[in-house]
Design a protein around this motif. Sequence first.
Motif, short mmCIF file in Angstrom:
data_model
loop_
_atom_site.label_atom_id
_atom_site.label_comp_id
_atom_site.label_asym_id
_atom_site.label_seq_id
_atom_site.Cartn_x
_atom_site.Cartn_y
_atom_site.Cartn_z
N SER A 1 0.86 -1.13 0.13
CA SER A 1 0.07 -0.02 -0.17
C SER A 1 1.01 1.26 -0.05
O SER A 1 0.53 2.28 -0.50
N LYS A 2 1.96 1.00 0.27
CA LYS A 2 3.15 2.30 0.25
C LYS A 2 3.85 2.48 -0.75
O LYS A 2 4.89 2.99 -1.17
N ASN A 3 3.42 1.45 -2.01
CA ASN A 3 4.07 1.73 -3.18
C ASN A 3 5.62 1.10 -3.16
O ASN A 3 6.43 1.63 -3.87
N LYS A 4 5.77 0.08 -2.19
CA LYS A 4 7.12 -0.47 -1.97
C LYS A 4 6.89 -1.98 -2.28
O LYS A 4 6.03 -2.66 -2.19
N LEU A 5 8.20 -2.47 -3.01
CA LEU A 5 8.16 -3.78 -3.44
C LEU A 5 8.34 -4.69 -2.45
O LEU A 5 9.10 -4.37 -1.53
N ILE A 6 7.53 -5.68 -2.36
CA ILE A 6 7.43 -6.38 -0.91
C ILE A 6 7.82 -8.16 -1.28
O ILE A 6 7.78 -8.46 -2.58
N GLY A 7 8.04 -8.80 -0.56
CA GLY A 7 8.14 -10.21 -0.70
C GLY A 7 9.09 -10.98 0.45
O GLY A 7 9.77 -10.16 1.27
N ASN A 8 9.42 -12.07 0.04
CA ASN A 8 10.24 -12.62 1.17
C ASN A 8 11.55 -12.72 0.89
O ASN A 8 12.31 -13.44 0.10
N ARG A 9 11.96 -11.55 1.52
CA ARG A 9 13.65 -11.16 0.79
C ARG A 9 14.53 -12.37 1.32
O ARG A 9 15.48 -12.35 0.79
N SER A 10 14.21 -12.62 2.64
CA SER A 10 15.25 -13.77 3.01
C SER A 10 15.41 -14.97 1.96
O SER A 10 16.39 -15.30 1.66
N LEU A 11 14.34 -15.54 1.35
CA LEU A 11 14.23 -16.48 0.61
C LEU A 11 14.99 -15.96 -0.94
O LEU A 11 15.62 -16.88 -1.26
N PHE A 12 14.72 -14.87 -1.27
CA PHE A 12 15.25 -14.34 -2.47
C PHE A 12 16.67 -14.21 -2.23
O PHE A 12 17.34 -14.51 -3.18
N GLU A 13 17.16 -13.98 -1.16
CA GLU A 13 18.71 -13.72 -1.28
C GLU A 13 19.40 -15.01 -1.07
O GLU A 13 20.44 -15.30 -1.56
N LYS A 14 18.91 -15.99 -0.45
CA LYS A 14 19.30 -17.42 -0.37
C LYS A 14 19.27 -18.16 -1.59
O LYS A 14 20.14 -18.82 -2.27
N LEU A 15 18.34 -17.85 -2.61
CA LEU A 15 18.14 -18.20 -3.98
C LEU A 15 19.37 -17.65 -4.75
O LEU A 15 19.80 -18.34 -5.52
N GLN A 16 19.46 -16.45 -4.37
CA GLN A 16 20.56 -15.81 -5.25
C GLN A 16 22.04 -16.48 -4.93
O GLN A 16 22.89 -16.40 -5.80
N ARG A 17 22.27 -16.54 -3.60
CA ARG A 17 23.40 -17.33 -3.08
C ARG A 17 23.46 -18.71 -3.81
O ARG A 17 24.69 -19.06 -4.31
N GLU A 18 22.48 -19.41 -4.03
CA GLU A 18 22.60 -20.81 -4.70
C GLU A 18 22.91 -20.43 -6.15
O GLU A 18 23.85 -21.23 -6.79
N LEU A 19 22.47 -19.49 -6.67
CA LEU A 19 22.75 -19.26 -8.21
C LEU A 19 24.33 -18.79 -8.11
O LEU A 19 24.80 -18.98 -9.24
N ASP A 20 24.78 -18.06 -7.36
CA ASP A 20 26.23 -17.53 -7.38
C ASP A 20 27.14 -18.78 -7.40
O ASP A 20 28.33 -18.54 -8.03
N SER A 21 26.92 -19.79 -7.02
CA SER A 21 27.89 -21.14 -7.20
C SER A 21 27.85 -21.43 -8.75
O SER A 21 29.20 -21.97 -9.14
N PHE A 22 27.23 -21.20 -9.61
CA PHE A 22 27.20 -21.87 -10.81
C PHE A 22 27.10 -20.44 -11.94
O PHE A 22 27.85 -20.37 -12.86
N GLY A 23 26.36 -19.51 -11.69
CA GLY A 23 26.03 -18.49 -12.56
C GLY A 23 24.57 -18.27 -12.75
O GLY A 23 23.60 -19.06 -12.76
N GLY A 24 24.25 -16.83 -12.80
CA GLY A 24 22.85 -16.62 -12.80
C GLY A 24 22.45 -15.44 -11.99
O GLY A 24 23.12 -15.27 -11.13
N MET A 25 21.18 -14.96 -12.20
CA MET A 25 20.81 -14.00 -11.19
C MET A 25 19.30 -13.87 -11.03
O MET A 25 18.52 -14.31 -11.87
N ILE A 26 18.84 -13.21 -9.99
CA ILE A 26 17.70 -13.42 -9.68
C ILE A 26 17.19 -11.87 -9.74
O ILE A 26 18.05 -11.03 -9.22
N VAL A 27 16.06 -11.69 -10.29
CA VAL A 27 15.35 -10.27 -10.45
C VAL A 27 14.14 -10.36 -10.07
O VAL A 27 13.28 -11.07 -10.50
#
Length: 394
Positions: A62-88
């Motif tokens: 409602s405050k026009n801010k992007l939301i979501g499970n930030r912790s999950l998204f960060e962990k997923l990016q760490r997984e991709l870091d091992s091989f390559g790729g990016m979360i957006v």
Amino acid sequence: MNIYYDGNAKSWHSNQPGLTFGSNQLPLLPLFPFLKEFQPFKMIYKANNAGPIVGILTSYNSKNKLIGNRSLFEKLQRELDSFGGMIVVFPPERLTNTKIDGFTYITAKDKWLPITTPLPHVIYNRVPFRKTEDGDHFAAAISIIKSFDIPFFNPHFIHKFALYQALKQQEILAKFLPETALLQSEQELIDFLQRHGSIYVKSASGSKGKDLYRLTRNPDNSFLLGDIQGTRSFHTLQEIIEDYLPQWTSKEYIVQEEIDVDVFDGQRFDFRILATYLDGNYRLTGVGIRQSSLQDVTTHVPAGGKIIPYEAVRTKKHDHFIKLAIEHCGALLSSQHGFFGEFSIDACVDKQGNYYIFEVNSKPMLFDEPEIETNRCRQLAKLFYELAGFKQQE
């Protein structure tokens, strides 16, 4: 190999000629002249295409801010870091026919960076609000996703009663279902309570134990109505009908028989089962056990439920039920609603050894067990690569 992002020009660069980026194969620009402000990203390649870009669809609050499970998204990016790729991470409004505008997590800096990329190679739906999925922006985004044939999974929330009706049609799953009905009238509530003595009334779109009530008839024909806040006593059912039925029938609520759930150390417990699709099958990711504590209307942890390890209650019969539920619920979801890459099941066993499925959740929340979340992120990352067509390379 790294490619580089110029945040000022919103352009992508490589020191290797002839490479493209994103599912729409945007040509990468020459790296020369190299500027220290360029942000490097480790990628892998499919032919001459760098990636994968994993889009995670979420929404504004409602405050026009992007939301979501930030912790999950960060962990997923760490997984991709091992091989390559990016979360957006991006909202439906920021997807066009050529690009997405969103945010990516830079693990080395522990920082989220605003970014513009070509179209993703795969999109994971983590929109947290049903109203967003019902909106025009989401519909427009889905149209673009389909027109470019971008792999997309966990397409939408699932209505609780619609799910019950679908499960009821499956012979193997039907035997695991407590009696459930859509609450549409006073008489329906009276009849359901008369049949079962103790029932649950819950929102067809609720979660985390919210909008959940337990209604019980006492031997003296008085009534108890409990929720996560506590329990109230009523002399007659009519008092409850006058106070609560308008709310229950003005929105979509279901009624469900209460199951005499089995106990561990004197308190009821149930299963939280997480499953992921990989290599053509739905597989168990982890089982969490939730036990009632401060109140016993629900075992959800935010409502006071306790966590105990699955090993404390594990049996071969439990294992067999969980395997069966995952296989058949996964097949049903994807055949009737579109492809689901992961889902969770709320289930229990009663004191006679009968198993019940309460809900199947299309947007599993974070599990409190670290080992389950670790396994979840590892399996989701493998699914990203599989759907995007990129081979993991050591």
